[in-house]
Design a protein around this motif. Structure first.
Motif, PDB file in Angstrom:
ATOM      1  N   VAL A 277       0.888  -1.166   0.000  1.00 30.31           N
ATOM      2  CA  VAL A 277       0.000   0.000   0.000  1.00 30.31           C
ATOM      3  C   VAL A 277       0.922   1.211   0.000  1.00 30.31           C
ATOM      4  CG1 VAL A 277      -1.760   1.316   1.236  1.00 30.31           C
ATOM      5  CG2 VAL A 277      -1.810  -1.186   1.298  1.00 30.31           C
ATOM      6  N   LEU A 278       0.779   2.036  -1.011  1.00 31.38           N
ATOM      7  CA  LEU A 278       1.609   3.226  -1.140  1.00 31.38           C
ATOM      8  C   LEU A 278       0.690   4.414  -1.393  1.00 31.38           C
ATOM      9  CD1 LEU A 278       4.433   4.531  -1.484  1.00 31.38           C
ATOM     10  CD2 LEU A 278       4.266   3.958  -3.900  1.00 31.38           C
ATOM     11  N   ALA A 279       0.761   5.413  -0.536  1.00 31.11           N
ATOM     12  CA  ALA A 279      -0.097   6.594  -0.678  1.00 31.11           C
ATOM     13  C   ALA A 279       0.781   7.833  -0.792  1.00 31.11           C
ATOM     14  CB  ALA A 279      -1.030   6.711   0.517  1.00 31.11           C
ATOM     15  N   ARG A 280       0.403   8.703  -1.719  1.00 31.77           N
ATOM     16  CA  ARG A 280       1.154   9.931  -1.934  1.00 31.77           C
ATOM     17  C   ARG A 280       0.178  11.069  -2.196  1.00 31.77           C
ATOM     18  NH1 ARG A 280       6.083   9.672  -5.793  1.00 31.77           N
ATOM     19  NH2 ARG A 280       5.789   7.672  -4.874  1.00 31.77           N
ATOM     20  N   ARG A 281       0.397  12.176  -1.518  1.00 35.63           N
ATOM     21  CA  ARG A 281      -0.439  13.362  -1.712  1.00 35.63           C
ATOM     22  C   ARG A 281      -0.030  14.054  -3.001  1.00 35.63           C
ATOM     23  NH1 ARG A 281      -2.933  16.891   2.541  1.00 35.63           N
ATOM     24  NH2 ARG A 281      -4.273  18.194   1.267  1.00 35.63           N
ATOM     25  N   GLU A 282      -1.015  14.450  -3.799  1.00 34.95           N
ATOM     26  CA  GLU A 282      -0.794  15.199  -5.041  1.00 34.95           C
ATOM     27  C   GLU A 282      -1.701  16.421  -4.986  1.00 34.95           C
ATOM     28  OE1 GLU A 282      -1.478  12.565  -8.352  1.00 34.95           O
ATOM     29  OE2 GLU A 282       0.226  11.292  -7.830  1.00 34.95           O
ATOM     30  N   GLY A 283      -1.277  17.457  -4.287  1.00 37.32           N
ATOM     31  CA  GLY A 283      -2.109  18.647  -4.115  1.00 37.32           C
ATOM     32  C   GLY A 283      -3.322  18.329  -3.268  1.00 37.32           C
ATOM     33  N   GLU A 284      -4.502  18.544  -3.823  1.00 41.32           N
ATOM     34  CA  GLU A 284      -5.749  18.276  -3.106  1.00 41.32           C
ATOM     35  C   GLU A 284      -6.196  16.812  -3.244  1.00 41.32           C
ATOM     36  OE1 GLU A 284      -7.401  20.502  -1.125  1.00 41.32           O
ATOM     37  OE2 GLU A 284      -5.607  21.705  -1.474  1.00 41.32           O
ATOM     38  N   ALA A 285      -5.414  16.006  -3.965  1.00 40.79           N
ATOM     39  CA  ALA A 285      -5.770  14.605  -4.195  1.00 40.79           C
ATOM     40  C   ALA A 285      -4.708  13.681  -3.591  1.00 40.79           C
ATOM     41  CB  ALA A 285      -5.890  14.332  -5.694  1.00 40.79           C
ATOM     42  N   MET A 286      -5.039  12.405  -3.561  1.00 42.64           N
ATOM     43  CA  MET A 286      -4.081  11.374  -3.151  1.00 42.64           C
ATOM     44  C   MET A 286      -4.061  10.296  -4.208  1.00 42.64           C
ATOM     45  SD  MET A 286      -4.208  10.878   0.943  1.00 42.64           S
ATOM     46  CE  MET A 286      -2.725   9.914   0.845  1.00 42.64           C
TER      47      MET A 286
END
Length: 89
Positions: A40-49
């Protein structure tokens, strides 16, 4: 005809609105089927993930079900998995 119980590798890429409960909501479709992700890999991209979820082996018959459930999670904008892509409404 393929065996729905045959284990296959699966990888899902989800783009969703960032929110505090997002990760637990995305893991719910796996948990209710007694599946444990290998990655499981999560990364924030501005207002999204962007969240990647991978399993080395899951029953082939469950891949489409989990794919569909991920697309129904509140805040999900896009799900990619294998050759399929679905934009959430």
């Amino acid at each position: 005809m393929s065996d729905p119980e045959r284990p296959v590798p699966a990888r899902f890429s989800v783009l969703a609105e960032a929110s505090p409960g997002l990760l637990s909501r995305l893991l719910q479709p796996l948990a209710k089927r007694d599946l444990i992700p290998d990655l499981v890999l999560a990364r924030r991209e501005g207002e999204a993930m962007r969240v990647e979820i991978a399993l080395e082996a899951m029953p082939a018959g469950m891949v489409r079900l989990v794919f569909g459930n991920l697309g129904q999670v509140v805040g999900v904008m896009e799900v990619r998995g294998g050759a399929e892509t679905r934009r959430a409404a």
